[in-house]
Design a protein around this motif. Structure first.
Motif, mmCIF file in Angstrom:
data_model
loop_
_atom_site.group_PDB
_atom_site.id
_atom_site.type_symbol
_atom_site.label_atom_id
_atom_site.label_comp_id
_atom_site.label_asym_id
_atom_site.label_seq_id
_atom_site.Cartn_x
_atom_site.Cartn_y
_atom_site.Cartn_z
ATOM 1 N N ARG A 31 0.879 -1.174 0.000
ATOM 2 C CA ARG A 31 0.000 0.000 0.000
ATOM 3 C C ARG A 31 0.909 1.214 0.000
ATOM 4 N NH1 ARG A 31 -4.075 2.545 4.321
ATOM 5 N NH2 ARG A 31 -2.354 2.204 5.717
ATOM 6 N N GLY A 33 -0.197 4.762 -0.156
ATOM 7 C CA GLY A 33 -0.887 6.044 -0.065
ATOM 8 C C GLY A 33 -1.983 6.187 -1.098
ATOM 9 N N TRP A 34 -2.467 7.386 -1.245
ATOM 10 C CA TRP A 34 -3.543 7.658 -2.185
ATOM 11 C C TRP A 34 -2.988 8.527 -3.303
ATOM 12 C CZ3 TRP A 34 -3.371 9.288 2.911
ATOM 13 C CH2 TRP A 34 -3.135 10.642 3.113
ATOM 14 N N PRO A 35 -3.707 8.616 -4.418
ATOM 15 C CA PRO A 35 -3.167 9.346 -5.575
ATOM 16 C C PRO A 35 -3.240 10.860 -5.409
ATOM 17 C CG PRO A 35 -5.320 8.469 -6.095
ATOM 18 C CD PRO A 35 -4.972 7.972 -4.720
ATOM 19 N N ASP A 36 -2.480 11.372 -4.493
ATOM 20 C CA ASP A 36 -2.395 12.807 -4.259
ATOM 21 C C ASP A 36 -0.917 13.186 -4.370
ATOM 22 O OD1 ASP A 36 -2.188 15.366 -3.258
ATOM 23 O OD2 ASP A 36 -3.465 15.006 -1.526
ATOM 24 N N PRO A 37 -0.540 13.964 -5.365
ATOM 25 C CA PRO A 37 0.883 14.264 -5.579
ATOM 26 C C PRO A 37 1.530 15.045 -4.437
ATOM 27 C CG PRO A 37 -0.499 15.607 -7.016
ATOM 28 C CD PRO A 37 -1.405 14.621 -6.339
ATOM 29 N N SER A 42 2.458 8.756 -2.086
ATOM 30 C CA SER A 42 1.963 8.634 -3.457
ATOM 31 C C SER A 42 3.093 8.609 -4.481
ATOM 32 C CB SER A 42 1.007 9.779 -3.781
ATOM 33 O OG SER A 42 1.693 11.003 -3.824
ATOM 34 N N ARG A 43 4.307 8.949 -4.074
ATOM 35 C CA ARG A 43 5.442 8.950 -5.008
ATOM 36 C C ARG A 43 5.997 7.549 -5.256
ATOM 37 N NH1 ARG A 43 8.092 13.905 -1.799
ATOM 38 N NH2 ARG A 43 6.295 15.266 -2.024
ATOM 39 N N LYS A 46 2.667 1.482 -6.730
ATOM 40 C CA LYS A 46 1.976 0.397 -6.035
ATOM 41 C C LYS A 46 2.308 -0.937 -6.695
ATOM 42 C CE LYS A 46 -1.908 3.233 -4.650
ATOM 43 N NZ LYS A 46 -3.332 3.484 -4.747
ATOM 44 N N SER A 105 0.032 10.204 5.215
ATOM 45 C CA SER A 105 0.084 9.065 4.308
ATOM 46 C C SER A 105 0.888 7.913 4.918
ATOM 47 C CB SER A 105 0.649 9.478 2.943
ATOM 48 O OG SER A 105 1.949 9.996 3.060
ATOM 49 N N THR A 107 3.014 4.097 3.903
ATOM 50 C CA THR A 107 3.554 3.128 2.966
ATOM 51 C C THR A 107 3.679 1.809 3.702
ATOM 52 O OG1 THR A 107 4.855 4.817 1.806
ATOM 53 C CG2 THR A 107 5.528 2.537 1.500
#
Length: 136
Positions: A31, A33-37, A42-43, A46, A105, A107
């Protein structure tokens, strides 16, 4: 030379002056994070293999090129951006690594390199700042 030392040596190209790689393991991203730059997690791609490198100054998550080769970094964060680091040896063949960032976030990684668990715990302990040492 063990796998961790080989990966640490392979990661030297991205280390800062005076920075040393302490431990490195190949992990799978469960996992990220979510798709928020704007958030750190998110970096990290996945469902892929990465190299987690804990240095004397920061945590790096890097591309794995296989066979002990390390590519460029997906993420590099210092202790001031981390909330918590945890590694759990949850069965004879796997260990789970959880990285929580101050931005909220998370990871989650798994690794087959269970021999590295004590080294990861020690490196995480030294990397995270002591709450008592933070300015009020």
């Amino acid at each position: 030379m063990g796998p961790s030392k080989r990966l640490c040596k392979a990661a030297k190209g991205v280390l800062l002056q005076g920075e040393e790689a302490v431990v490195a393991v190949v992990c799978h991203t469960d996992r990220a994070g979510w798709p928020d730059p704007l958030v750190h997690a998110s970096r990290i791609p996945k469902d892929t293999d990465v190299v987690l490198v804990v240095t004397s100054h920061r945590l790096l998550i890097m591309e794995t090129l296989g066979r002990g080769h390390v590519g460029g970094p997906y993420l590099g964060v210092g202790p001031h951006k981390l909330l918590a680091l945890d590694v759990t040896h949850f069965n004879p063949a796997l260990a789970s690594i959880t990285i929580q960032y101050l931005d909220g976030s998370v990871t989650e990684l798994t690794t087959l390199t269970v021999k590295a668990v004590p080294g990861l715990r020690k490196a995480f302990h030294h990397l995270l700042p002591k709450l008592d040492d933070l300015p009020v």
